[in-house]
Design a protein around this motif. Structure first.
Motif, PDB file in Angstrom:
ATOM      1  N   ASN A 157     -55.904  81.863 123.572  1.00  0.00           N
ATOM      2  CA  ASN A 157     -57.091  83.546 122.926  1.00  0.00           C
ATOM      3  C   ASN A 157     -56.443  84.048 123.023  1.00  0.00           C
ATOM      4  N   CYS A 158     -55.199  84.252 123.013  1.00  0.00           N
ATOM      5  CA  CYS A 158     -54.338  85.359 122.654  1.00  0.00           C
ATOM      6  C   CYS A 158     -52.879  84.982 121.611  1.00  0.00           C
ATOM      7  N   GLY A 159     -53.425  83.598 121.281  1.00  0.00           N
ATOM      8  CA  GLY A 159     -52.810  82.832 120.262  1.00  0.00           C
ATOM      9  C   GLY A 159     -50.969  82.690 119.803  1.00  0.00           C
ATOM     10  N   HIS A 160     -49.869  82.930 121.102  1.00  0.00           N
ATOM     11  CA  HIS A 160     -48.589  82.890 121.306  1.00  0.00           C
ATOM     12  C   HIS A 160     -49.317  82.027 123.341  1.00  0.00           C
ATOM     13  N   SER A 161     -47.553  81.709 123.368  1.00  0.00           N
ATOM     14  CA  SER A 161     -47.385  81.692 124.923  1.00  0.00           C
ATOM     15  C   SER A 161     -47.710  82.849 125.845  1.00  0.00           C
ATOM     16  N   ILE A 162     -47.534  82.407 126.838  1.00  0.00           N
ATOM     17  CA  ILE A 162     -47.515  83.818 128.010  1.00  0.00           C
ATOM     18  C   ILE A 162     -46.426  82.520 128.596  1.00  0.00           C
ATOM     19  N   ALA A 163     -46.209  83.770 130.179  1.00  0.00           N
ATOM     20  CA  ALA A 163     -45.213  83.794 130.959  1.00  0.00           C
ATOM     21  C   ALA A 163     -45.559  84.836 131.679  1.00  0.00           C
ATOM     22  N   LEU A 164     -45.648  83.922 132.779  1.00  0.00           N
ATOM     23  CA  LEU A 164     -44.968  85.527 134.496  1.00  0.00           C
ATOM     24  C   LEU A 164     -43.132  84.358 134.994  1.00  0.00           C
ATOM     25  N   ALA A 165     -42.660  86.133 135.447  1.00  0.00           N
ATOM     26  CA  ALA A 165     -41.620  85.389 135.813  1.00  0.00           C
ATOM     27  C   ALA A 165     -41.919  86.657 137.170  1.00  0.00           C
ATOM     28  N   LEU A 166     -40.873  86.458 138.105  1.00  0.00           N
ATOM     29  CA  LEU A 166     -40.388  87.273 139.197  1.00  0.00           C
ATOM     30  C   LEU A 166     -38.494  87.755 138.444  1.00  0.00           C
ATOM     31  N   VAL A 167     -38.434  88.845 137.978  1.00  0.00           N
ATOM     32  CA  VAL A 167     -37.329  89.817 136.934  1.00  0.00           C
ATOM     33  C   VAL A 167     -36.949  90.389 138.736  1.00  0.00           C
ATOM     34  N   ALA A 168     -35.488  90.661 138.696  1.00  0.00           N
ATOM     35  CA  ALA A 168     -35.162  91.555 139.203  1.00  0.00           C
ATOM     36  C   ALA A 168     -34.968  92.729 139.030  1.00  0.00           C
ATOM     37  N   GLY A 169     -35.644  94.115 138.982  1.00  0.00           N
ATOM     38  CA  GLY A 169     -36.337  94.950 138.664  1.00  0.00           C
ATOM     39  C   GLY A 169     -37.432  95.065 137.570  1.00  0.00           C
ATOM     40  N   GLY A 170     -37.892  93.803 137.501  1.00  0.00           N
ATOM     41  CA  GLY A 170     -38.539  93.952 136.581  1.00  0.00           C
ATOM     42  C   GLY A 170     -39.642  95.187 136.177  1.00  0.00           C
ATOM     43  N   HIS A 171     -39.780  95.735 136.833  1.00  0.00           N
ATOM     44  CA  HIS A 171     -41.640  96.256 137.284  1.00  0.00           C
ATOM     45  C   HIS A 171     -40.451  97.313 135.693  1.00  0.00           C
ATOM     46  N   GLU A 172     -39.110  98.122 136.486  1.00  0.00           N
ATOM     47  CA  GLU A 172     -38.612  99.099 135.541  1.00  0.00           C
ATOM     48  C   GLU A 172     -38.293  98.393 133.738  1.00  0.00           C
ATOM     49  N   ARG A 173     -37.932  97.035 133.681  1.00  0.00           N
ATOM     50  CA  ARG A 173     -37.538  96.510 132.867  1.00  0.00           C
ATOM     51  C   ARG A 173     -38.245  96.124 131.492  1.00  0.00           C
ATOM     52  N   MET A 174     -39.773  96.897 131.498  1.00  0.00           N
ATOM     53  CA  MET A 174     -40.351  96.453 130.147  1.00  0.00           C
ATOM     54  C   MET A 174     -40.317  96.518 129.166  1.00  0.00           C
ATOM     55  N   GLY A 175     -40.357  96.334 128.375  1.00  0.00           N
ATOM     56  CA  GLY A 175     -39.945  96.094 126.857  1.00  0.00           C
ATOM     57  C   GLY A 175     -38.665  95.866 126.946  1.00  0.00           C
ATOM     58  N   GLU A 176     -37.762  94.907 127.443  1.00  0.00           N
ATOM     59  CA  GLU A 176     -35.943  94.752 127.994  1.00  0.00           C
ATOM     60  C   GLU A 176     -36.717  93.458 127.301  1.00  0.00           C
ATOM     61  N   THR A 177     -35.693  93.397 126.279  1.00  0.00           N
ATOM     62  CA  THR A 177     -34.905  91.808 126.165  1.00  0.00           C
ATOM     63  C   THR A 177     -34.670  91.329 126.994  1.00  0.00           C
ATOM     64  N   LEU A 178     -34.668  90.130 127.294  1.00  0.00           N
ATOM     65  CA  LEU A 178     -34.337  88.895 128.300  1.00  0.00           C
ATOM     66  C   LEU A 178     -33.684  87.784 127.366  1.00  0.00           C
ATOM     67  N   TYR A 179     -33.269  86.614 128.279  1.00  0.00           N
ATOM     68  CA  TYR A 179     -32.859  85.751 127.737  1.00  0.00           C
ATOM     69  C   TYR A 179     -33.463  84.356 128.382  1.00  0.00           C
ATOM     70  N   VAL A 180     -33.543  83.201 128.220  1.00  0.00           N
ATOM     71  CA  VAL A 180     -34.128  82.288 129.272  1.00  0.00           C
ATOM     72  C   VAL A 180     -32.783  81.445 128.792  1.00  0.00           C
ATOM     73  N   PRO A 181     -32.028  80.837 129.707  1.00  0.00           N
ATOM     74  CA  PRO A 181     -30.357  80.001 128.797  1.00  0.00           C
ATOM     75  C   PRO A 181     -31.265  78.603 128.788  1.00  0.00           C
ATOM     76  N   MET A 182     -31.082  77.441 128.132  1.00  0.00           N
ATOM     77  CA  MET A 182     -31.547  76.348 127.985  1.00  0.00           C
ATOM     78  C   MET A 182     -30.507  75.384 127.540  1.00  0.00           C
ATOM     79  N   PRO A 183     -30.597  73.840 127.304  1.00  0.00           N
ATOM     80  CA  PRO A 183     -29.879  73.060 127.218  1.00  0.00           C
ATOM     81  C   PRO A 183     -29.404  73.566 125.499  1.00  0.00           C
ATOM     82  N   GLU A 184     -30.600  73.635 124.745  1.00  0.00           N
ATOM     83  CA  GLU A 184     -30.727  74.018 123.600  1.00  0.00           C
ATOM     84  C   GLU A 184     -30.287  74.745 122.767  1.00  0.00           C
ATOM     85  N   GLY A 185     -30.392  75.920 123.907  1.00  0.00           N
ATOM     86  CA  GLY A 185     -29.778  77.048 123.510  1.00  0.00           C
ATOM     87  C   GLY A 185     -30.823  78.605 124.154  1.00  0.00           C
ATOM     88  N   ALA A 186     -30.422  79.961 124.516  1.00  0.00           N
ATOM     89  CA  ALA A 186     -31.357  80.703 124.857  1.00  0.00           C
ATOM     90  C   ALA A 186     -32.506  80.855 123.784  1.00  0.00           C
TER      91      ALA A 186
END
Ligand SMILES: [Zn+2]
Lengths: 97, 994
Positions: free
Chosen positions: B945-974
């Motif tokens: 329905n959105c036409g893109h992937s979505i995710a929910l996450a628990l992030v330290a101080g997350g409510h203050e981080r709206m718009g921040e760029t973060l990274y999800v490191p995976m074996p193939e790269g972040a």
């Protein structure tokens, strides 16, 4: 498997019918809102865990479903007595081993 | 000649009752009533296995359950291949197929026997020393070697086709052991009117009376008395007699585990006949009459086939009518073994010599041996043996020193005395007391309602044994003292004498292999080495040498090992300690313990009333707790991704129908129901109007989220509470706990209604149009029935509780109907839905749609350390409330500290990338390790329905981080992500009324 006397059913029944429910005689404070951190810690986290007589709660979950209290010797695993919730802690000095 | 070692005049088996069986593919004949061991011995076969470590040839040592050596595989068919069966216990039947173990390529030529030559390599503690390095050798050399060498026998590679039964039983008196003592106790208890259970591990009761021919009880030979009493007891209504039944475990409050073997001795058991039955017996009193176990002598090369216990040879002769040799030598430190020589001699077997290490043994047995012309070498020791696959000679010399002499023999019977079988007593937590004079551990004070009688209590006099057993049985049954029964009992045999530890030739300086533990190949030298290397307690010696750790648990060996360690340490035996006796006494099959609880009966499967409909419509199911839930409904050619995408689209475009029956439901009723709800949930309830609903959050006292769900108020005093699918039992338990023990004054009743209501969710813009034609007596207009309300009425002619609510963000209803009508109403709703292009959808689509709206799932977004504030649910906390469970916990310093992990949305920079649930989140993927972890992904989906992937996450101080760029490191790269709101679709929430 222990055999536990349910004070409500007034019968000894196998442990399979019961569920352990933690230490007994820890009253939930009525003035929750005013409780200090130290008092909350004492109420919620600190347990006596003695070697010897322990007062604990059990629930006859697959029977009458009632919570009740028991005094058990943690050395021999022997139940000294069981009694209804709300009844005072029995005086069992010298009964444990 | 068939069965050349069968003696026509000896034994009790019917000679006209032959049974054919095979061992290692070779066909043999035995007699009905034989064990595999006695039948092989009747054919002159002693060699039955190779030892565990050194692959030395081994034969039968005993005639009973204590057997350390004669372990074989018994193969009934392709699936029934039991390893490590004791040949001394397994009864033969026509066609029995037994194979030897731990040998390659054959029993008589075994390549592994090279280990014997390399034995310095395998000395005590070799596991810990040899296989240390190089590290790389572990995978390719050491581990395969250990795996091949470790464990005797071969496990079956197919599921066990047999069934096993389970019984609970109660009795006044449980007697374990059916020898002279056990039978006497059971008889007295039964006579006094008690309900008695008597269990004996053998096929027939009688115990040592099987071979003790000198016993007379009640005017009859002991064996005859035993059979007469057994027949008497078996006929009584108040006695349950269980043979082939081992008391294997003694638990709290006189609960004893017995395992009854029902079919292993039968030619062709019925397919529905249980192979074994587990008995869990609760006894008012227990009488232990478990007897004593004979020990072997410890001397160099004491393990050759043909070297066995004296009592075993007597059993084979007096019960089975088999002689273990033609020219038999005896080596003993006690009196009872002399009787073996006398029995054999009288049956025409030549006795090579009786060697007794005591200087001057006395008694009628000694005189009788001399009278029969047997060479009696008292004050002598056996210091070695000859022979490869069978003993052929012994070396004998005076204990005081002197010339060594070789004596030819084809069997050697040894005895160093008797160890009382205190296993069950010890398991009952009774303390053992060491009797220094007789060098035995005996039952001390009992802590349960039990009494030990006879040989297991150290009694070696038959008359006294019977008297004390009668008394024990009588008293256990509550019999009065003046009615104490009596029986005349006496034996001409003596059971005194004995020694512990290593004999001559196996002393401290010896490098010979004098075996203590046959099954684990532990020698006297190994035990000494363990002490020399610093082991001080027997528990350490045991683990270092593995003595007593094989499947026989050291029944014949533990006392020897202990004595050798004590001697080395120069300390008394009790100070070195006795290893703990643990259940089971003898190995118990997993089948017996599992009983019926396997396959379909392993765990209940819960299915909703609509399950069959879903199955017929192609649903793929997933397990949610015990429930089978429809996961998605693929149509022709669809994979999961395509099906879920279509379902998600359809719900938001027209409507979807979803089986929500598995939701937990609790009815909270009573004048104080609202007050109780106030205490159990964070939300305010007092002012919730009748007919309205509210999303409730339940905490534990520590402030963390415990459960959630929509609650409808049906009346002032009645709430319809829903819980998570898996949460209903614990939520009800939690509520009951507070109601019964903290708030007992509240007038409230709690009733589980999870199974009573079937729930059909209809979600989507067309939902009202779909249900409207079916509903009677409820005004479905937005004014009359707004979002978050509940009405009672009728649907399809049956009563319903109709909720207007939404877990999708669309206009939605949840139809509760009595469970029996679930299928019929579902089909009616489906028929209406089809007219509007609705689809059936499963749990995957439900998950995606709720995630598009940022609705949490307890247990997915929460893990027991998440507060309502963390989860963005602060609005659900009643601000004016003075108490609710978890209110004080929420104010704890750590729960109000900044930097807590908070629930946020994540959008991947590449809209097509779907994150992995559980993946870690970091601020800088190139930071040096250890990289600080900010949190993790809790839910992640492709949103059609959105036409893109979505995710929910628990992030330290997350409510203050709206718009921040973060990274999800995976074996193939972040993977680069942006922190967003948790609501991805219809942020204003207009569609619930759309
Ligand atoms: Zn009860």
């Amino acid at each position: 498997m222990l055999l536990i006397h349910c004070p409500y059913c007034e019968e000894g029944r196998p442990e399979l019918e019961f569920r352990h429910a933690g230490e007994a005689h820890i009253a939930r404070p009525e003035n929750m809102a005013e409780l200090s951190d130290e008092d909350f810690e004492r109420f919620f986290f600190i347990r006596s865990n003695p070697k010897g007589i322990v007062y604990e709660r059990w629930r006859h979950i697959h029977g009458c479903a009632r919570f009740f209290n028991a005094a058990r010797d943690t050395v021999s695993d022997r139940f000294l007595t069981t009694y209804k919730a709300g009844e005072p802690k029995p005086d069992l000095d010298g009964e444990g081993k | 000649m068939a069965q050349p070692f069968r003696i026509a005049t000896a034994g009790r088996l019917g000679k006209a009752d032959p049974v054919r069986f095979t061992f290692d593919g070779k066909s043999f004949e035995g007699l009905h009533g034989d064990t595999l061991a006695s039948a092989l011995l009747a054919n002159g076969v002693h060699l039955v296995g190779r030892s565990f470590k050194y692959h030395r040839p081994r034969g039968m040592v005993s005639a009973g359950a204590e057997e350390p050596n004669a372990l074989v595989g018994v193969h009934r068919d392709a699936a029934r291949r039991a390893p490590n069966v004791r040949a001394t216990v397994q009864e033969i039947h026509e066609g029995l197929n037994a194979v030897s173990q731990n040998r390659w390529p054959s029993l008589s030529f075994d390549v592994g026997a090279l280990n014997d030559l390399a034995s310095p390599f395998f000395s005590a503690g070799f596991y810990y020393k040899t296989f240390m390095w190089p590290k790389a050798a572990w995978e390719r050399v050491y581990e395969p070697f250990i795996r091949r060498a470790a464990g005797l026998g071969e496990a079956p590679d197919r599921p066990d086709p047999d069934c096993y039964a389970n019984r609970f039983a109660h009795c006044d008196v449980l007697v374990i052991g059916g020898g002279a003592a056990g039978l006497s106790a059971a008889l007295a208890a039964a006579n006094a009117g008690a309900r008695v259970i008597l269990a004996d591990e053998q096929a027939e009761t009688g115990g040592a009376l099987r071979y003790e021919t000198g016993a007379m009880i009640d005017g009859m030979p002991g064996w005859n008395w035993a059979q007469a009493v057994t027949a008497d007891l078996a006929a009584r209504d108040n006695v349950r007699l269980l043979t082939r039944t081992t008391g294997f475990g003694y638990y709290a409050q006189n609960m004893v585990g017995l395992v009854e073997r029902l079919t292993d001795h039968l030619v062709s058991p019925a397919t529905d006949q249980p192979r074994e039955r587990l008995w869990q017996v609760r006894a008012k009193r227990v009488v232990l009459a478990t007897g004593a176990i004979e020990r072997h002598m410890v001397f160099p090369d004491n393990d050759r086939p043909g070297i066995m216990l004296a009592s075993a040879a007597r059993t084979y002769l007096n019960h089975f009518g088999v002689t273990v040799g033609r020219n038999v030598a005896i080596y003993t430190a006690g009196d009872s073994a002399w009787q073996a020589a006398l029995d054999l001699k009288r049956s025409g077997v030549s006795i090579a010599a009786i060697v007794d290490c005591r200087p001057d043994p006395q008694g009628p047995h000694v005189e009788e041996a001399r009278r029969l012309g047997i060479e009696c070498l008292t004050g002598h020791a056996v210091t070695g043996t000859g022979g490869r696959l069978r003993v052929s000679s012994i070396k004998v010399r005076p204990v005081s020193g002197g010339a060594e002499r070789t004596i030819a023999c084809d069997a050697l019977l040894t005895s160093s005395g008797w160890t009382p079988a205190v296993h069950l007593f010890s398991q009952s937590r009774g303390k053992l007391a060491f009797d220094a004079e007789t060098q035995r551990f005996l039952p001390g004070n009992a802590v349960q309602e039990l009494v030990s009688v006879g040989a297991c209590a150290g009694n070696i006099d038959l008359g006294e044994t019977v008297a004390e057993a009668l008394k024990a049985g009588h008293e256990a049954a509550g019999g009065v003292a003046r009615k104490l029964p009596k029986l005349a009992a006496d034996s001409t045999e003596r059971w005194s004498g004995g020694m512990l530890g290593a004999g001559e030739g196996a002393g401290a300086e010896s490098t010979a292999k004098a075996f203590v533990d046959f099954q684990n190949d532990v020698t006297a030298k190994d035990i000494r080495q363990a002490v020399r290397e610093g082991m001080r307690s027997i528990e350490h010696v045991k683990r270092f040498t593995t003595t007593g750790m094989a499947t026989d648990q050291g029944k014949t060996s533990n006392m020897h090992g202990l004595a050798i360690a004590a001697e080395m340490l120069d300390r008394p035996i009790p100070e070195v300690g006795l290893t703990t006796f643990r259940a089971p006494y003898t190995p118990v099959t997993f089948g017996a313990l599992v009983g019926h609880g396997k396959g379909r009966l392993f765990e209940p499967v819960r299915r909703t009333p609509m399950h069959d409909w879903a199955e017929a419509h192609g649903a793929v199911f997933e397990d949610v707790g015990q429930w089978k839930r429809a996961w998605y409904f693929p149509q022709a050619g669809e994979d999961m991704h395509a099906a879920v995408a279509r379902e998600c689209r359809t719900v938001r475009q027209s409507a979807g129908i979803f089986d929500a029956t598995t939701l937990g439901k609790i009815e909270v009723v009573g004048p104080d129901a609202a007050r109780f709800m106030e205490l159990m949930y964070t939300n305010p309830w007092q002012k919730l109007g009748v007919g309205r609903c509210r999303y409730g959050v339940m905490l534990r006292e520590d402030g963390f989220i415990y459960d959630d769900g929509v609650v409808g108020r049906l009346a002032e005093d009645r709430f319809h509470v829903t819980t998570t699918t898996g949460g209903a039992p614990r939520v009800l338990n939690h509520m009951e706990d507070y109601l019964q023990t903290e708030f007992p004054d509240l007038k409230v009743y709690l009733t589980s209604t999870s199974e009573q209501w079937a729930v059909i969710a209809v979600q989507g813009p067309k939902s009202r149009d779909i249900i409207a034609p079916l509903v009677e007596g409820i005004d479905l207009s937005d004014d009359a029935m707004p979002h978050m309300s509940v009405r009672e009425g009728m649907i399809c002619g049956v009563p319903t509780r109709l909720f207007r609510m939404s877990f999708t963000g669309e206009r939605g209803f949840e139809i509760n109907v009595p469970a029996d009508y679930g299928r019929a109403v579902w089909e009616a709703v489906w028929a209406e839905g089809e007219k509007h292009g609705a689809c059936a959808y499963g749990t995957e689509t439900m998950h995606v749609l709720r995630a598009e709206k940022g609705f949490i799932i307890v247990g997915q977004e929460t893990d027991g350390t998440v507060t309502p504030h963390d989860a963005g649910l602060s609005w659900a906390i009643g601000k004016k409330k003075t108490d609710f469970v978890g209110m004080r916990g929420l104010a704890r310093p750590d729960l109000v500290a900044p930097g807590r992990k908070q629930l946020v949305g994540l959008r991947t920079r590449d809209p097509k990338t779907v994150l992995e649930e559980g993946a870690q989140i970091v601020a800088d993927p190139d930071a040096p390790v250890p990289v600080p972890m900010l949190g993790h992904v809790t839910s992640s989906y492709w949103s059609e329905n959105c036409g893109h992937s979505i995710a929910l996450a628990l992030v330290a101080g997350g409510h203050e981080r709206m718009g921040e760029t973060l990274y999800v490191p995976m074996p193939e790269g972040a993977i680069t992500v942006e922190v967003t709101s948790t609501v991805f679709f219809d942020e204003k929430g207009a569609r619930t009324n759309g």
